[in-house]
Every structure is written in C-alpha cells, then in structure tokens.
Scaffold this active site. Structure first.
Site, PDB file in Angstrom:
ATOM      1  N   THR A 134      20.776  74.712  36.984  1.00  0.00           N
ATOM      2  CA  THR A 134      22.047  75.295  37.465  1.00  0.00           C
ATOM      3  C   THR A 134      23.254  74.463  37.043  1.00  0.00           C
ATOM      4  O   THR A 134      24.387  74.797  37.382  1.00  0.00           O
ATOM      5  CB  THR A 134      22.058  75.410  39.008  1.00  0.00           C
ATOM      6  OG1 THR A 134      21.799  74.099  39.551  1.00  0.00           O
ATOM      7  CG2 THR A 134      21.031  76.388  39.527  1.00  0.00           C
ATOM      8  N   ASP A 155      19.819  73.018  45.071  1.00  0.00           N
ATOM      9  CA  ASP A 155      20.810  73.706  45.900  1.00  0.00           C
ATOM     10  C   ASP A 155      20.703  75.229  45.786  1.00  0.00           C
ATOM     11  O   ASP A 155      20.905  75.789  44.706  1.00  0.00           O
ATOM     12  CB  ASP A 155      22.198  73.213  45.466  1.00  0.00           C
ATOM     13  CG  ASP A 155      23.315  73.920  46.191  1.00  0.00           C
ATOM     14  OD1 ASP A 155      23.075  74.463  47.284  1.00  0.00           O
ATOM     15  OD2 ASP A 155      24.443  73.947  45.650  1.00  0.00           O
ATOM     16  N   LYS A 166      25.546  56.367  27.595  1.00  0.00           N
ATOM     17  CA  LYS A 166      25.619  55.262  28.570  1.00  0.00           C
ATOM     18  C   LYS A 166      24.274  54.537  28.724  1.00  0.00           C
ATOM     19  O   LYS A 166      24.199  53.457  29.311  1.00  0.00           O
ATOM     20  CB  LYS A 166      26.135  55.770  29.918  1.00  0.00           C
ATOM     21  CG  LYS A 166      27.589  56.207  29.781  1.00  0.00           C
ATOM     22  CD  LYS A 166      28.197  56.771  31.018  1.00  0.00           C
ATOM     23  CE  LYS A 166      29.686  57.055  30.813  1.00  0.00           C
ATOM     24  NZ  LYS A 166      29.978  58.034  29.741  1.00  0.00           N
ATOM     25  N   LYS A 221      19.032  55.838  32.987  1.00  0.00           N
ATOM     26  CA  LYS A 221      18.735  56.762  31.894  1.00  0.00           C
ATOM     27  C   LYS A 221      17.976  56.042  30.782  1.00  0.00           C
ATOM     28  O   LYS A 221      17.124  56.638  30.122  1.00  0.00           O
ATOM     29  CB  LYS A 221      20.023  57.397  31.350  1.00  0.00           C
ATOM     30  CG  LYS A 221      20.707  58.345  32.313  1.00  0.00           C
ATOM     31  CD  LYS A 221      19.872  59.557  32.697  1.00  0.00           C
ATOM     32  CE  LYS A 221      20.143  60.736  31.834  1.00  0.00           C
ATOM     33  NZ  LYS A 221      19.507  61.991  32.363  1.00  0.00           N
ATOM     34  N   THR A 239      42.473  54.730  31.879  1.00  0.00           N
ATOM     35  CA  THR A 239      42.065  53.388  32.321  1.00  0.00           C
ATOM     36  C   THR A 239      42.437  52.315  31.296  1.00  0.00           C
ATOM     37  O   THR A 239      42.817  51.223  31.656  1.00  0.00           O
ATOM     38  CB  THR A 239      40.555  53.345  32.653  1.00  0.00           C
ATOM     39  OG1 THR A 239      39.822  53.744  31.515  1.00  0.00           O
ATOM     40  CG2 THR A 239      40.232  54.231  33.826  1.00  0.00           C
TER      41      THR A 239
HETATM   42  N1  LIG Z   1      27.971  66.080  31.164  1.00  0.00           N
HETATM   43  C1  LIG Z   1      28.034  65.120  30.260  1.00  0.00           C
HETATM   44  O1  LIG Z   1      29.108  64.713  29.805  1.00  0.00           O
HETATM   45  C2  LIG Z   1      26.732  64.533  29.750  1.00  0.00           C
HETATM   46  C3  LIG Z   1      26.773  63.676  28.645  1.00  0.00           C
HETATM   47  C4  LIG Z   1      25.585  63.133  28.169  1.00  0.00           C
HETATM   48  C5  LIG Z   1      24.395  63.438  28.794  1.00  0.00           C
HETATM   49  N2  LIG Z   1      24.375  64.248  29.890  1.00  0.00           N
HETATM   50  C6  LIG Z   1      23.073  64.498  30.548  1.00  0.00           C
HETATM   51  O2  LIG Z   1      22.831  65.885  30.499  1.00  0.00           O
HETATM   52  C7  LIG Z   1      22.084  66.287  31.650  1.00  0.00           C
HETATM   53  C8  LIG Z   1      22.713  67.509  32.288  1.00  0.00           C
HETATM   54  O3  LIG Z   1      24.038  67.222  32.626  1.00  0.00           O
HETATM   55  P1  LIG Z   1      24.988  68.329  33.248  1.00  0.00           P
HETATM   56  O4  LIG Z   1      26.357  68.037  32.748  1.00  0.00           O
HETATM   57  O5  LIG Z   1      24.414  69.683  33.072  1.00  0.00           O
HETATM   58  O6  LIG Z   1      24.904  67.913  34.794  1.00  0.00           O
HETATM   59  P2  LIG Z   1      25.377  68.735  36.072  1.00  0.00           P
HETATM   60  O7  LIG Z   1      26.274  69.857  35.697  1.00  0.00           O
HETATM   61  O8  LIG Z   1      25.838  67.735  37.080  1.00  0.00           O
HETATM   62  O9  LIG Z   1      24.008  69.369  36.585  1.00  0.00           O
HETATM   63  C9  LIG Z   1      22.994  68.589  37.139  1.00  0.00           C
HETATM   64  C10 LIG Z   1      21.863  69.516  37.548  1.00  0.00           C
HETATM   65  O10 LIG Z   1      20.794  68.722  38.074  1.00  0.00           O
HETATM   66  C11 LIG Z   1      20.404  69.259  39.333  1.00  0.00           C
HETATM   67  N3  LIG Z   1      19.850  68.160  40.111  1.00  0.00           N
HETATM   68  C12 LIG Z   1      20.453  67.013  40.522  1.00  0.00           C
HETATM   69  N4  LIG Z   1      19.593  66.247  41.202  1.00  0.00           N
HETATM   70  C13 LIG Z   1      18.408  66.918  41.224  1.00  0.00           C
HETATM   71  C14 LIG Z   1      17.137  66.650  41.782  1.00  0.00           C
HETATM   72  N5  LIG Z   1      16.909  65.527  42.465  1.00  0.00           N
HETATM   73  N6  LIG Z   1      16.141  67.546  41.602  1.00  0.00           N
HETATM   74  C15 LIG Z   1      16.359  68.700  40.921  1.00  0.00           C
HETATM   75  N7  LIG Z   1      17.555  69.007  40.363  1.00  0.00           N
HETATM   76  C16 LIG Z   1      18.567  68.140  40.539  1.00  0.00           C
HETATM   77  C17 LIG Z   1      21.672  69.886  39.895  1.00  0.00           C
HETATM   78  O11 LIG Z   1      21.430  70.910  40.838  1.00  0.00           O
HETATM   79  P3  LIG Z   1      21.218  70.613  42.419  1.00  0.00           P
HETATM   80  O12 LIG Z   1      22.302  69.670  42.812  1.00  0.00           O
HETATM   81  O13 LIG Z   1      21.304  71.931  43.046  1.00  0.00           O
HETATM   82  O14 LIG Z   1      19.843  70.021  42.541  1.00  0.00           O
HETATM   83  C18 LIG Z   1      22.225  70.514  38.624  1.00  0.00           C
HETATM   84  O15 LIG Z   1      21.539  71.727  38.358  1.00  0.00           O
HETATM   85  C19 LIG Z   1      21.990  65.056  32.553  1.00  0.00           C
HETATM   86  O16 LIG Z   1      20.705  64.490  32.391  1.00  0.00           O
HETATM   87  C20 LIG Z   1      23.048  64.120  32.012  1.00  0.00           C
HETATM   88  O17 LIG Z   1      22.663  62.777  32.201  1.00  0.00           O
HETATM   89  C21 LIG Z   1      25.516  64.815  30.370  1.00  0.00           C
END
Ligand SMILES: NC(=O)c1ccc[n+]([C@@H]2O[C@H](COP(=O)([O-])OP(=O)(O)OC[C@H]3O[C@@H](n4cnc5c(N)ncnc54)[C@H](OP(=O)(O)O)[C@@H]3O)[C@@H](O)[C@H]2O)c1
Length: 333
Positions: free
Chosen positions: A13, A39, A127, A139, A193
């Site tokens: 999600t 959620d 990171k 990570k 920053t």
């Molecule tokens: N966004 C960036 O800039 C970026 C950059 C590099 C890498 N990434 C990586 O890409 C991935 C996805 O990022 P995103 O931007 O899509 O993140 P996001 O929008 O914050 O989404 C995180 C998702 O993980 C779920 N989640 C969190 N804790 C959980 C748990 N304990 N069990 C099951 N589900 C859980 C959340 O839903 P619920 O809260 O409902 O569980 C949500 O669906 C991450 O691994 C992040 O480290 C992101």
C-alpha cells in the site's frame, strides 16, 4: 514474465507498492497480486482504485513469520518493500526499526524458502551504503540477509536479490511535498539543511521499471543499482519556488551531505553495465555461479576501477533547475 504468476508485495500500500501494482496490471495478466501490509484503511483506500479480480489484500505484519508463511502459499515472486524508513523515527525508536527492517527481512526469507518462491527482490536505499544512521544500518543488515539467503536456499533454488536506489521524487514524507506544504502555507523561506547538499534522484516509475527488469536479469546474490541523475537541493528549491529565499538550517543528525550507492570498499566486486551497476556478494556461493559479470539476459558488465565510488556529488549526470522543473511538471508535482 508475470503473466499467470502470483506476486506478493510486502508494503504493497506504500508509494512503491501502488505504482508497482499499477504497472503490473497495465503490462501483464497476473494470476494474483497479493498486497501484504498492516493498516486496513490504506488497504481499503487502495482497493477503491485497484479492484481487479486478481487483487488480494492481506493484512499482516512482516514481524509475524506465521502470517507471512500463510500469505506466501503458491507465490511465484515476492517484492519486499515494507519498511520503516524515516531517519529521525529510526534514531528515536531503534528497536522498532530493527524489528521491521531486519527481523522482517529474515521472516520474508524464511517464508519464501518454506513456500518455494522462485524469486525475491528486496528494496534497499542509498542510505544502506556506508551507513551513518540506524535506518541505513538496518537496510544494510537486510541487504546482507538477502544476499546470504542464496546460500541456504539449497535445492529449493529460491533466488534473492536486492535493488538499491536513491531519493524517490515526491514520495511520502520527502522534500518535495514538504516544500509544497510550506509554500501553500505562504512560507517566507524554504529551509535547506546544507547549501552544498546533493542527492540521487529517481522517479517512482523508473524505480518500478528497474525492479521489473531485474527479475529477468537476476541470478540471486546481486545488489542492483540504477544509473540515475543527481540534484543539488538548492537547485530543487529554485525549481519549485524561484522567488522564495532559501535558508540554511544546519545538517540533521544521521544526515549525509552527499549519498553513496556503490561504496569505494565494494569496488573490487562491483561491475558496471550500460544503465546500472551490480555489487556482487562478498561471500562465496557453494551451489550456484559466482560470476556476476554476465546476467540472465546475457548483458555483460565490466569491473569498475579499484577505489571507484558512485557518489551523488561526483556523479557525471546532474539535473539543472530547468530540468528539475520540467520533471516536476511531467509528474504533476
Ligand atoms: N521513498 C524513497 O525515497 C525510497 C528511496 C530508496 C528506497 N526506498 C525503499 O523502498 C521501499 C518502499 O518505500 P515506499 O516509499 O513505498 O514506502 P512507504 O510509502 O512508506 O510504504 C511503506 C509500506 O510498508 C508497509 N509497512 C510498514 N511496516 C510494515 C510492517 N511491519 N509489516 C508490513 N507492512 C509494513 C506500509 O503499510 P502499513 O503501514 O499499513 O503496514 C506501507 O505499505 C522501502 O523499503 C524503502 O526503504 C524508498
């Protein structure tokens, strides 16, 4: 490759999961797409948009091994996107971040092995390269778990790889929505920053396409890193609001001035391909190939020079103010 296949997305999600789902539904005819997250409201809202007959919504926490085991029955491919990813939250709640990002990764690996999943890709971040904050460190630990899992998959042949990339333009809690909010509140300045700060810059669609492609490229054990542009934060602020002054507020705990995707210390096992890098494992695999210079699509890479670092400051590709503004406009942000 995803036609008639069952795909599970942990964190389905989130920003990445929704874009991945949209792309899978547009390009393929999957048997099932399973969205796994905690959620119910986010799942309910996602169901309003993504309600094809192949969609399944599974409430669960990656900390819960049994629930993951159940969710992965009959699954062909897993994308592990669930994470706690806010740097300050991780610093203040270290054990929560460890439980989700490290224990969760271990649970995903066990459930994938148990259910004989074919391929797993775990999402990582710049990171995690030479980390200085707990989010990055968790990570990196997760990356190591997924790489090492290829040695325990044995005869089951489950392949595990990692995709690492930088800041996603406009993702939840990131700088663009933050600046937009300040502008809507008629701020008299945009806080930055450090005036010299640079970041790698990728769109969500580029991230999704890169992950999709790597399912075909992977042998298991690689960390895939896309070649993407960098931006200077000051140029981003000028692209969003040319008339609003910038104010330097000081670097935050756990924040780097520049990000790294391929650390210098990994250079002796890093390969450069046309549009990406591959960091090979530091460990030997016993029952599969240890040659990461050619991938499953037959693409070949060459070893980078010793001491090479893929750094957001020394990156050869930078977006200027005009290009950033055009990109934002094309994304509608
Ligand atoms: N966004 C960036 O800039 C970026 C950059 C590099 C890498 N990434 C990586 O890409 C991935 C996805 O990022 P995103 O931007 O899509 O993140 P996001 O929008 O914050 O989404 C995180 C998702 O993980 C779920 N989640 C969190 N804790 C959980 C748990 N304990 N069990 C099951 N589900 C859980 C959340 O839903 P619920 O809260 O409902 O569980 C949500 O669906 C991450 O691994 C992040 O480290 C992101």
């Amino acid at each position: 490759m995803f036609d008639n296949k069952t795909i599970l997305i942990t964190g389905g999600t989130g920003s990445f999961g929704k874009k991945y789902t949209e792309t899978l539904l547009r390009l393929y005819r999957p048997k099932k797409i399973i969205i796994f997250s905690r959620d119910e409201l986010k799942q309910f809202e996602m169901q309003q948009t993504y309600n094809d007959s192949c969609m399944r919504y599974f409430i669960g926490d990656v900390r819960d091994k049994e629930r993951l085991n159940m969710a992965m029955r009959g699954v062909d491919y897993v994308i592990h996107a669930a994470a706690l990813k806010q740097v300050p939250a991780a610093e203040y709640n270290p054990m929560e971040c460890i439980k989700t990002n490290i224990n969760g990764a271990e649970n995903v690996i066990h459930a994938a092995l148990h259910n004989q999943v074919k391929k797993v890709i775990a999402l990582s971040t710049d990171k995690a390269a030479s980390p200085i904050n707990l989010y990055g460190a968790t990570k990196l630990a997760s990356d190591k778990l997924f790489v090492a899992a290829n040695n325990i998959s044995g005869s089951q042949d489950t392949q595990f790889s990692v995709v690492r990339y930088g800041n996603v333009v406009g993702s939840r809690g990131s700088v663009v929505p933050f600046f937009k909010k300040l502008i809507a509140e008629q701020t008299d300045h945009l806080p930055i920053t450090h005036l010299e700060m640079t970041r790698f810059w990728i769109t969500l669609q580029q991230g999704v396409d890169f992950v999709l492609k790597n399912f075909a490229r992977m042998s298991g054990g690689e960390i895939f890193i896309p070649k993407i542009p960098s931006i200077k934060l000051t140029e981003l602020a000028k692209a969003i609001a040319p008339d609003i002054p910038i104010k330097e507020i000081g670097i935050r705990p756990g924040e780097k001035l520049h990000e790294v995707m391929c650390p210098q210390d990994d250079s002796y096992h890093t390969f450069e391909f046309e549009d990406h890098f591959v960091i090979g494992p530091t460990i030997r695999f016993y029952s599969r190939s240890n040659d990461f210079s050619t991938n499953q699509l037959g693409e070949t890479g060459k070893p980078v020079e010793h001491g090479f670092e893929y750094n957001s400051l020394t990156n050869e590709d930078f977006l200027n103010v005009e290009q950033i503004a055009q990109l934002n406009e094309s994304l509608g942000i």
